[in-house]
Design a protein around this motif. Sequence first.
Motif: not given
Length: 185
Positions: A146-173
């Motif tokens: 039940g999480m949702r995407v709150i932001a799209t960013v670029e992040r560095d991973y072992v395999a390189g730099r990729f588009p990434a999403e920040i997923w979020e859920i609150t305690a209430e949700e």
Amino acid sequence: MTALETSRLWLRPLELADAEQTQILFPQWDIVRFLTKAVPWPYPPDGALTYYRDIALPAMERGDAWHWTLRLKTSPDQLIGSISLMRSEAENRGFWLGLPWQRQGLMSEACEIVTDFWFNVLAFSVLRVPKATSNVASRRISEKQGMRVIATVERDYVAGRFPAEIWEITAEEWNGRKQASSRIV
């Protein structure tokens, strides 16, 4: 730190002795490619021991992180993966699972119990989980929770730099979702 369990898994608090089994399972490209670039690659022969001794266990002692090894109840001596919670503004959960145990719903089970621990034992108000957009299996777990995407960013991973999403859920949700599913049963 508390051990946790699901219908199929034991989640045991990480110990230094777990490094040996981790070192055998972990250094696989399909496991590490979407992990943070802080993971050294090629993975050194003492990588698990060094990480556990110098980073993970001290963070657990400080109360900044909670790390568990995953083990099947049918084979409790065999480490099959790991899941972690971290006190951080932008990244609160991470995990990996050995290749033979992937695509069986085991990590979804582990995520359910540790997410509940995050909200209902540790009493945090929000859980944020960044992931590479192309990490479809990890994205599915967040969707199921039940999480949702709150932001799209670029992040560095072992395999390189990729588009990434920040997923979020609150305690209430989270707790509302659990209450709704218990009413359906």
